[in-house]
Design an enzyme around this catalytic site. Structure first.
Site, mmCIF file in Angstrom:
data_model
loop_
_atom_site.group_PDB
_atom_site.id
_atom_site.type_symbol
_atom_site.label_atom_id
_atom_site.label_comp_id
_atom_site.label_asym_id
_atom_site.label_seq_id
_atom_site.Cartn_x
_atom_site.Cartn_y
_atom_site.Cartn_z
ATOM 1 N N LYS A 28 0.732 -3.423 -5.123
ATOM 2 C CA LYS A 28 1.009 -4.131 -4.140
ATOM 3 C C LYS A 28 -0.076 -4.452 -3.361
ATOM 4 C CE LYS A 28 3.548 -1.700 -0.809
ATOM 5 N NZ LYS A 28 2.848 -1.637 0.282
ATOM 6 N N ARG A 33 -4.388 -8.762 -2.036
ATOM 7 C CA ARG A 33 -5.796 -9.324 -1.828
ATOM 8 C C ARG A 33 -5.923 -10.331 -3.060
ATOM 9 N NH1 ARG A 33 -5.135 -3.822 -0.365
ATOM 10 N NH2 ARG A 33 -6.931 -3.050 0.588
ATOM 11 N N GLY A 101 2.131 -3.163 6.804
ATOM 12 C CA GLY A 101 0.839 -2.820 7.498
ATOM 13 C C GLY A 101 -0.117 -3.665 6.603
ATOM 14 N N ARG A 129 3.857 0.495 14.437
ATOM 15 C CA ARG A 129 2.663 1.219 14.179
ATOM 16 C C ARG A 129 1.216 0.647 14.866
ATOM 17 N NH1 ARG A 129 3.076 0.213 7.653
ATOM 18 N NH2 ARG A 129 1.126 1.725 7.727
ATOM 19 N N SER A 174 -9.103 4.899 5.565
ATOM 20 C CA SER A 174 -8.226 3.894 5.919
ATOM 21 C C SER A 174 -8.925 2.634 4.857
ATOM 22 C CB SER A 174 -7.649 3.423 7.049
ATOM 23 O OG SER A 174 -7.073 2.202 6.969
ATOM 24 N N GLN A 176 -7.277 0.013 4.688
ATOM 25 C CA GLN A 176 -6.618 -1.233 5.566
ATOM 26 C C GLN A 176 -7.811 -1.570 6.403
ATOM 27 O OE1 GLN A 176 -2.793 -0.445 6.856
ATOM 28 N NE2 GLN A 176 -1.601 -0.788 5.108
ATOM 29 N N ASP A 326 0.197 7.321 -0.273
ATOM 30 C CA ASP A 326 1.492 6.826 -0.236
ATOM 31 C C ASP A 326 2.398 7.781 -1.174
ATOM 32 O OD1 ASP A 326 0.922 4.810 1.093
ATOM 33 O OD2 ASP A 326 0.445 3.302 -0.356
ATOM 34 N N LYS A 353 2.709 5.733 8.993
ATOM 35 C CA LYS A 353 3.020 4.915 7.853
ATOM 36 C C LYS A 353 4.494 3.969 8.303
ATOM 37 C CE LYS A 353 -0.431 5.576 5.298
ATOM 38 N NZ LYS A 353 -1.526 4.734 5.186
ATOM 39 N N ARG A 357 6.427 9.903 7.904
ATOM 40 C CA ARG A 357 6.701 10.312 6.669
ATOM 41 C C ARG A 357 6.907 11.889 6.461
ATOM 42 N NH1 ARG A 357 4.060 5.624 2.845
ATOM 43 N NH2 ARG A 357 5.637 4.378 3.003
HETATM 44 C C1 S3P Z 1 -3.360 0.302 1.414
HETATM 45 C C2 S3P Z 1 -3.911 1.142 2.084
HETATM 46 C C3 S3P Z 1 -3.027 2.545 2.586
HETATM 47 C C4 S3P Z 1 -1.690 2.368 1.980
HETATM 48 C C5 S3P Z 1 -1.067 1.272 2.069
HETATM 49 C C6 S3P Z 1 -1.793 0.116 1.325
HETATM 50 C C7 S3P Z 1 -4.174 -0.802 1.161
HETATM 51 O O1 S3P Z 1 -3.085 2.519 3.933
HETATM 52 O O2 S3P Z 1 -1.041 3.512 2.614
HETATM 53 O O3 S3P Z 1 0.365 1.334 1.441
HETATM 54 O O4 S3P Z 1 -3.623 -1.561 0.379
HETATM 55 O O5 S3P Z 1 -5.023 -1.048 1.644
HETATM 56 P P1 S3P Z 1 -4.375 2.995 5.021
HETATM 57 O O6 S3P Z 1 -5.514 2.278 4.429
HETATM 58 O O7 S3P Z 1 -3.995 2.536 6.451
HETATM 59 O O8 S3P Z 1 -4.439 4.562 4.610
#
Ligand code: S3P
Length: 443
Positions: A28, A33, A101, A129, A174, A176, A326, A353, A357
């Site tokens: 995913k 990306r 997210g 979130r 993180s 993200q 995750d 999340k 969770r």
């Molecule tokens: C992800 C980063 C993670 C993960 C999410 C996918 C990503 O989140 O929980 O399912 O693809 O960058 P965080 O970076 O906020 O921990």
């Protein structure tokens, strides 16, 4: 199956040995990306193995709204004709990122340094979130952000007209946040620097380098210092998306807890920033072997062979959290079937999340007879080599909570139900048919 449809209750029953091959969907994180970097390149990016789950499809729609041409040419096979760094057009409508997210945070980063305005929204889970963790650093580039109370969606970003580069230390581990800042840095002049004190998944860095950006990572006393040179011309690359280790975790867990099982899970990413669950399972004594280790599409991959066997409880240290963030819901299920106590430390990020969770798993597992304790930052499961079952778990619009309880029901004494399995479509649309092929009884 869409999670916006009516709730879809599902029940899993004690099943015979699981056998066969589990081809889990594409990763995913890498799928999001690939679409975003494809949209930011000049020319055509060819993607194979793309996850066709709702989260990723929402990102594809968003990239179209920003001006990229996107075409599905076969199963998991997509072509993206990008507009180049700084070439995003202003979308006409609101960008709906559904449950994702990753989608919303990365796309906010990708557009924040272009002179356009966009409004982002999502489903009830995503709207709860926190978005400030991403919009705060994006404001440093010069964009303007308006959001709902608590920096939640809907969020409107008026992109920076004259962006400045940023040096930013992420306050929580993180990928993200890191990725949003790096994607914003693409259209800022000079060097954008992100510093992270713990390593998080590095797909953005790997893919940016693959698309021709100048990006380096240095391990220093401050942490991992990632430096990106702004305004590169991204050159389209073929992207072969490996299978998702986070999705593989569900059939793997099922095989570990259902007596007599033996399954094969081919082509799973073994990126070291993603393999914390597998490290933990080996410590628990799991019978997992990694065959045909190789490199595909810039990521290490292997075929997993998983057999049922006895497991023991372990302590999972906080510094492993980012590499398996995750996977804690499904680990908490596996821990019920182990002998002894499993302590998961440093897991506070689980509370923000798709659902809280820790709460969702603790409540649902207790209702099904498990002994679980939780604090703000830890979860402890006292394993009894089994689970009673018999109760329905609430999934809170969270795909991983739904899949975790359905896997638990395959080995519990009495069936386990979930109130709504429809969110599974966000990340693992073929979960049900795939699990049934292995011999799982879920309906
Ligand atoms: C992800 C980063 C993670 C993960 C999410 C996918 C990503 O989140 O929980 O399912 O693809 O960058 P965080 O970076 O906020 O921990």
């Amino acid at each position: 199956m869409s999670h916006s449809d009516a709730p879809l209750s599902m029940t899993a029953r004690r099943s015979g040995p699981l056998k066969g091959e589990a081809k889990v969907p594409g990763d995913k994180s890498i799928s999001h990306r690939a679409l975003i970097l494809g949209a930011l390149s000049v020319g055509e990016t060819h993607i194979t193995g793309l996850l066709e789950g709702e989260d990723v499809l929402d990102t594809a729609k968003a990239m179209q709204a920003f001006g990229a041409q996107i075409e599905r040419v076969g199963e998991g096979e997509w072509k993206v004709n990008g507009v180049g760094v700084g070439g995003f057009a202003e979308p006409e409508g609101v960008i709906d990122c559904g449950n994702s997210g990753t989608g919303v945070r990365l796309i906010m980063g990708a557009m924040a340094t272009s002179p356009i305005t966009a409004t982002f929204t999502g489903d009830a889970s995503l709207s709860r979130r926190p978005m400030g963790r991403v919009t705060d650093p994006l404001e440093l580039f010069g964009c303007e952000v308006t959001s709902r109370e608590g920096k939640r969606l809907p969020v409107t970003i008026r992109g920076a007209v004259e962006p400045v580069p940023v040096r930013y230390k992420t306050p929580v581990a993180s990928a993200q946040i890191k990725s949003a800042v790096l994607l914003a840095g693409l259209n800022a002049p000079g060097e954008t620097v992100v510093i992270e004190s713990e390593a998080t998944r590095d797909h953005t860095e790997r893919m940016l380098a693959g698309f021709g950006a100048t990006i380096t990572t240095e391990v220093t006393e401050e942490g991992r210092v990632i430096t990106l040179k702004g305004r590169p011309e991204l050159v389209p690359q073929p992207v072969a998306v490996p299978r998702d280790p986070s999705s593989a975790a569900f059939p793997v867990a099922a095989a570990l807890i259902v007596p007599g099982s033996e399954i094969r899970v081919p082509g799973v990413s073994r990126n070291p920033t993603r393999d914390g669950l597998y490290v933990t399972l080996l410590e628990m004594g799991a019978d997992i072997t990694f065959e045909n280790e190789r490199e595909e599409g810039g990521e290490p991959v292997a075929d997993l062979v998983v057999r049922h066997g006895p497991l023991k409880g372990v302590t999972v240290p906080a510094d492993r959290a980012a590499s398996m963030i995750d996977e804690y819901p499904i680990l908490s299920v596996i821990a019920c079937f182990a002998e002894g106590t499993t302590v998961m430390q440093g897991v506070h990020e689980l509370r923000v999340k798709e659902s809280d969770r820790i709460e969702a798993m603790a409540v649902g597992l207790r209702a099904n007879g498990a002994s679980v304790e939780d604090t703000e930052d830890t979860m402890t499961v006292h394993g009894t080599q089994g689970l009673k079952g018999g109760a329905t778990a609430a999934t809170h619009i969270d795909h991983r909570i739904a899949m975790s309880f359905l896997v638990a029901g395959l080995a519990s004494q009495q069936p386990i139900s979930v109130d709504d399995g429809s969110p599974i479509a966000t990340s693992f649309p073929d979960f049900l048919p795939l699990m049934k092929t292995l011999g799982a009884q879920i309906d």
